[in-house]
Design an enzyme around this catalytic site. Structure first.
Site, mmCIF file in Angstrom:
data_model
loop_
_atom_site.group_PDB
_atom_site.id
_atom_site.type_symbol
_atom_site.label_atom_id
_atom_site.label_comp_id
_atom_site.label_asym_id
_atom_site.label_seq_id
_atom_site.Cartn_x
_atom_site.Cartn_y
_atom_site.Cartn_z
ATOM 1 N N HIS A 2 30.648 -13.246 -43.702
ATOM 2 C CA HIS A 2 29.947 -14.529 -43.750
ATOM 3 C C HIS A 2 30.765 -15.607 -43.018
ATOM 4 C CE1 HIS A 2 28.173 -18.132 -45.451
ATOM 5 N NE2 HIS A 2 29.267 -18.398 -46.135
HETATM 6 C C1 HEM Z 1 36.229 -19.843 -45.091
HETATM 7 C C2 HEM Z 1 35.191 -19.198 -45.557
HETATM 8 C C3 HEM Z 1 33.757 -19.687 -45.448
HETATM 9 C C4 HEM Z 1 33.124 -20.382 -44.452
HETATM 10 C C5 HEM Z 1 33.721 -20.858 -43.132
HETATM 11 C C6 HEM Z 1 31.758 -20.601 -44.861
HETATM 12 C C7 HEM Z 1 30.797 -21.278 -44.149
HETATM 13 C C8 HEM Z 1 29.491 -21.495 -44.552
HETATM 14 C C9 HEM Z 1 28.516 -22.237 -43.803
HETATM 15 C C10 HEM Z 1 28.756 -22.882 -42.462
HETATM 16 C C11 HEM Z 1 27.355 -22.239 -44.510
HETATM 17 C C12 HEM Z 1 26.032 -22.939 -44.122
HETATM 18 C C13 HEM Z 1 25.178 -22.033 -43.239
HETATM 19 C C14 HEM Z 1 23.972 -22.782 -42.713
HETATM 20 O O1 HEM Z 1 23.829 -23.980 -42.931
HETATM 21 O O2 HEM Z 1 23.142 -22.138 -42.029
HETATM 22 C C15 HEM Z 1 27.582 -21.499 -45.726
HETATM 23 C C16 HEM Z 1 26.644 -21.268 -46.716
HETATM 24 C C17 HEM Z 1 26.869 -20.522 -47.844
HETATM 25 N N1 HEM Z 1 28.071 -19.931 -48.196
HETATM 26 FE FE1 HEM Z 1 29.827 -19.985 -47.166
HETATM 27 N N2 HEM Z 1 31.581 -20.019 -46.085
HETATM 28 C C18 HEM Z 1 32.769 -19.447 -46.480
HETATM 29 C C19 HEM Z 1 33.017 -18.738 -47.652
HETATM 30 C C20 HEM Z 1 32.063 -18.449 -48.599
HETATM 31 C C21 HEM Z 1 32.299 -17.635 -49.765
HETATM 32 C C22 HEM Z 1 33.646 -16.989 -50.112
HETATM 33 C C23 HEM Z 1 31.126 -17.558 -50.425
HETATM 34 C C24 HEM Z 1 30.810 -16.832 -51.719
HETATM 35 C C25 HEM Z 1 31.389 -15.748 -52.110
HETATM 36 C C26 HEM Z 1 30.137 -18.355 -49.695
HETATM 37 C C27 HEM Z 1 28.827 -18.536 -50.088
HETATM 38 C C28 HEM Z 1 27.882 -19.261 -49.387
HETATM 39 C C29 HEM Z 1 26.499 -19.426 -49.825
HETATM 40 C C30 HEM Z 1 25.875 -18.850 -51.094
HETATM 41 C C31 HEM Z 1 25.864 -20.212 -48.849
HETATM 42 C C32 HEM Z 1 24.391 -20.641 -48.806
HETATM 43 C C33 HEM Z 1 23.626 -19.625 -47.929
HETATM 44 C C34 HEM Z 1 22.152 -19.491 -48.256
HETATM 45 O O3 HEM Z 1 21.610 -20.232 -49.059
HETATM 46 O O4 HEM Z 1 21.515 -18.557 -47.676
HETATM 47 N N3 HEM Z 1 30.755 -18.880 -48.594
HETATM 48 N N4 HEM Z 1 28.892 -21.063 -45.724
#
Ligand code: HEM
Length: 224
Positions: free
Chosen positions: A168
């Protein structure tokens, strides 16, 4: 960039939860690895002595679970599969080539929806099995074979979640502008049009409706 060219993608409360959860997730994952593989005990040093690691790991895990479930409740409706997802799957080549502009994609694409439901299921498995294994409070209430099964499922779910989280984070870096969106909350109209064209259209409709409403309610200059 002019604020008019930006669209709010992620509200403050979700961004705050996401980044707090990421920090806690890293600590939980590292401490868990140090408990599971004694050769990796160095990973637990972030939290202190091995006793402290054993005490803090389940507490951190519970906080990560609560934050993720809160995010899950707020975001679930954007992640419901629909028929447009089939088009995304059929045109996977275009998507990989970064030419997804013509495909009607809502707020999240199939990959993101898959990730979302996988994260929510795995964190639930981790939470339930973690409670069964939690020696200090609960494990005495369960027979040893049940605790063993819980330990096995807990480790499988943890490895799967760590791998998914790495995938991710990599994808987030791959799609330029999406990390900035998760930090500031805003993405450019061009980003939205290219990556999530259907969501872009619905956001634009809202903007036009608001503008129409404003011009209808604004005091009109008298026409002679
Ligand atoms: C450094 C690590 C991470 C980065 C750079 C990151 C980055 C992002 C970004 C940019 C988004 C928004 C995507 C969009 O707007 O289209 C997002 C959404 C999300 N992230 Fe992360 N993330 C990280 C780690 C994690 C971890 C460890 C988890 C959970 C185990 C997580 C869970 C989520 C969830 C649940 C969403 C919402 C996606 C959805 O509703 O479909 N993230 N993340």
């Amino acid at each position: 960039m002019n604020k008019k060219d930006l669209i709010l993608r992620t509200p403050l409360i979700i961004r705050f939860c996401h980044w707090v959860m990421v920090c806690l997730f890293i600590l939980t994952a590292f401490s868990g690895l140090s408990l599971f593989f004694p050769s990796l005990s160095i990973f637990g040093l972030f939290l202190g002595t091995p006793q402290l690691v054993r005490a803090l790991h389940p507490i951190l895990g519970c906080i990560v679970f609560v934050i993720l479930i809160f995010m899950g409740i707020r975001l679930a409706h954007h992640n419901i599969p629909n028929k447009d997802d089939l088009l995304w799957i059929k045109n996977m080549k275009q998507v990989i080539a970064g030419q997804e502009g013509g495909i009607p994609i809502g707020k999240y694409n199939v990959g993101q929806k898959f990730l979302f439901w996988s994260i929510m299921s795995l964190i639930t498995v981790l939470f339930i099995t973690g409670l069964v294994m939690w020696r200090h409070y609960f494990s005495d209430y369960f027979p040893i074979p049940v605790v063993r099964i819980a330990i096995f499922l807990h480790s499988l779910a943890a490895i799967a979640l760590i791998l998914l989280a790495i995938g991710h984070a990599y994808m987030a870096m791959w799609v330029t502008g999406s990390i900035k969106g998760m930090i500031t909350g805003y993405v450019s109209r061009a980003w939205a049009r290219k990556n999530h064209s259907k969501w872009y259209q619905s956001e634009m409709e809202k903007v036009f409706q608001n503008e129409e409403l404003k011009s209808e309610t604004a005091p009109k200059t008298e026409s002679k």
